[in-house]
Structures are given as C-alpha cells and as structure tokens.
Design a protein around this motif. Structure first.
Motif, short mmCIF file in Angstrom:
data_model
loop_
_atom_site.label_atom_id
_atom_site.label_comp_id
_atom_site.label_asym_id
_atom_site.label_seq_id
_atom_site.Cartn_x
_atom_site.Cartn_y
_atom_site.Cartn_z
N GLY A 121 -67.14 46.34 20.96
CA GLY A 121 -67.08 44.96 21.42
C GLY A 121 -66.10 44.09 20.68
N LEU A 122 -65.39 44.64 19.70
CA LEU A 122 -64.54 43.81 18.84
C LEU A 122 -63.05 44.12 18.96
N ASP A 123 -62.65 44.84 19.98
CA ASP A 123 -61.23 45.19 20.12
C ASP A 123 -60.34 43.94 20.18
N VAL A 124 -60.71 42.97 21.01
CA VAL A 124 -59.88 41.77 21.15
C VAL A 124 -60.00 40.91 19.90
N ARG A 139 -60.23 41.96 16.90
CA ARG A 139 -59.31 42.53 15.91
C ARG A 139 -57.90 42.00 16.13
N ARG A 140 -57.47 42.00 17.37
CA ARG A 140 -56.11 41.56 17.67
C ARG A 140 -55.94 40.06 17.40
N VAL A 141 -56.96 39.29 17.74
CA VAL A 141 -56.89 37.84 17.49
C VAL A 141 -56.83 37.57 15.99
N ALA A 142 -57.71 38.20 15.23
CA ALA A 142 -57.75 37.96 13.79
C ALA A 142 -56.47 38.42 13.11
N ALA A 143 -55.93 39.55 13.53
CA ALA A 143 -54.78 40.13 12.84
C ALA A 143 -53.57 39.21 12.84
N LEU A 192 -63.19 41.11 9.60
CA LEU A 192 -61.86 41.17 10.22
C LEU A 192 -61.03 39.95 9.82
N MET A 193 -61.67 38.79 9.82
CA MET A 193 -60.95 37.58 9.45
C MET A 193 -60.57 37.60 7.97
#
Length: 281
Positions: free
Chosen positions: A219-222, A224-228, A255-256
C-alpha cells in the motif's frame, strides 16, 4: 428540492414522489445495502423531473454505482464539488488532511509575509485544494493528478478558485519553477494494498479508477515515490502532509525520515496523517 413529474400509475416500476412511492424507493435502496436510504432517495428524486430518469438512477444505484457519480457532485467539508463517473470520490475522513493543510498554509503565509505555495498532489477532484482555497487564502495553489477524468473535474472545482491544475505523474506534472518553493504538499495518494482491493465496497472496487486505490503490495508504493522527492520540492520549513492507515503510519514516517524530513504521526478516530517537515536550516 425540485419535484419530479407524477409517475405513470400503469408502470409498477416507475418512481413517484408521493409518500408510498418514496417509501418503496427507500425500501429498494435499503435492500441494496444503502445505509442512508432515506437521504439517498431524496437526492435521487431531486436529481431529475423525469420519472424515467429517476428510475434509471435508482436502478444504477441499487446495482452498486456510487451515489456521487450519479448526482454529479460530492459533499466534502461543506462544499459541493463536481465529480465524474469513474473518478475517486473524496472521503469524509480526508477532511482532516484538508484542514491540516489549510492550517499549515495560513502559518506559512504569516511566516513568509507572502501567500503560501500549496500543492494538492494526487488531487482527484480537487477536494483538498478547494478547502485550502476557501479557508486559507491568499495562497498560490497548484494541483495535479494522473487520471484525465479527475483532472477535468478538478479544473472545474479549482480553477474558479484561482488554482492551476495539471495532468501528469506526481511531481512530473508540476512546473519546475516551484521546486524548493512549496510550503505545503498535501497528498492523498492511494494506500490500499493490491491484495485488499477485492474486499473493498463494490462502489469503490468496481466504479473508481484502480490507479486511485492501488498502493502496491504493501500500500505504500506511491508514498515511497512522494517521500523520496519531497525535499527537492519543499521550501525550508515546508511540510508534506499525507493520509495513510493506522497500521501503515510507522512505515510511512520512516520513509519520510529516510528522505530527510522530520516525521510526525497525527491520528484520531477518523483519520491518520503522517507529516514530514523539511528542516529550516
């Protein structure tokens, strides 16, 4: 509320607005699992003066289509927002994200001495941005989504409020000139694990764009991309505010943290937010 034309008494399936007709309509909706059957019946009857059209709407609703898509609008934080069939319908729990984004926008405007820059990323129909525009003005408001139907609805909802709405994949949709200038990055990204979508209510599972629901294996794929890439877009002291579930919040906060943000989890009975702030120095 507009009154529908009298139904044809010879047609047993026709919808009328008399007491017995409304009771029958409520009974059909309740039998289909509509928890707020009385309210939905009133809204569907008000949607058209044509009994045949009302009957069509009722049949589609009892077959599982979202009420908001049938009406063409959704209520969110006291606002009436345009929606289209197939788009993600804003959930009331996301009002907490909108309120937090607006609060941080006001603080940023006071701190900067100029309108805060706010981005509604994965904006859907623009619900978060609409609340920010109405309660935190003046702001510079941008919104973006990858779903063309959502972008069309968001433009109708946000452009009259002075926002700019873009179509594209996350940060790729945003003008490069705003890199490093965003005070509030509000994100309602999909966070349902792929394997759990089959267990969602049919009005979401079968009638909303999968890209707005599916967050990948955990559930955290997006997320990860947002935080990165958030640090590249946030101004010093700016914040990423993202909605997630209670059991995913710890992972989202990590992730953040890994991306250089100072992370905080804020939860209540209705919603869980993870907030990551870019250090000021």
């Amino acid at each position: 509320m507009p009154a529908a034309d009298p139904a044809d008494p010879a047609d047993p399936a026709a919808v009328s607005t008399d007491a017995s007709g409304n009771e029958a309509l409520v009974a059909r909706l309740r039998a289909a699992g509509c928890v707020f059957a009385e309210d939905e019946a009133a809204l569907l009857v008000a949607a058209s003066r044509d009994p045949a059209r009302v009957e069509e709407l009722v049949a589609r609703r009892t077959a599982g289509e979202p009420l908001e898509a049938l009406l063409g609008w959704a209520e969110f934080a006291g606002l009436r927002l345009d929606v289209e069939p197939g788009v993600f319908v804003p959930r009331h729990r996301t009002e907490a994200l909108a309120v937090e984004a607006a609060r941080r926008a006001v603080r940023a405007t006071e701190r900067n001495g100029s309108p805060a820059v706010v981005v509604d990323l994965c904006c859907g129909v623009g619900a978060i941005g609409a609340v920010v525009a109405d309660t935190a003005a003046p702001v510079v408001l941008l919104a973006a989504d990858v779903d063309p139907a959502a972008v069309r609805a968001a433009r109708r909802n946000l452009e009259p409020r002075g926002a700019r709405v873009f179509e594209g994949d996350l940060y790729d949709a945003l003008p490069a000139e705003f890199a490093g200038r965003v005070d509030v990055l509000a994100v309602n990204a999909p966070y349902v694990p792929s394997g759990e979508i089959a267990f969602m209510p049919p009005e979401a599972r079968d009638h909303e764009a999968r890209i707005a629901l599916d967050g990948g294996a955990d559930g955290l794929d997006v997320h990860r991309r947002v935080a990165a890439s958030a640090v590249r877009w946030l101004a010093p002291g700016g914040s990423l505010v993202i909605e997630t579930s209670e059991h995913q919040a710890g992972a989202a906060a990590r992730l953040m943290g890994d991306a250089g943000l100072e992370a905080l989890v804020v939860a209540d009975d209705d919603a869980t937010l993870v907030i990551g702030t870019r250090p000021s120095a």
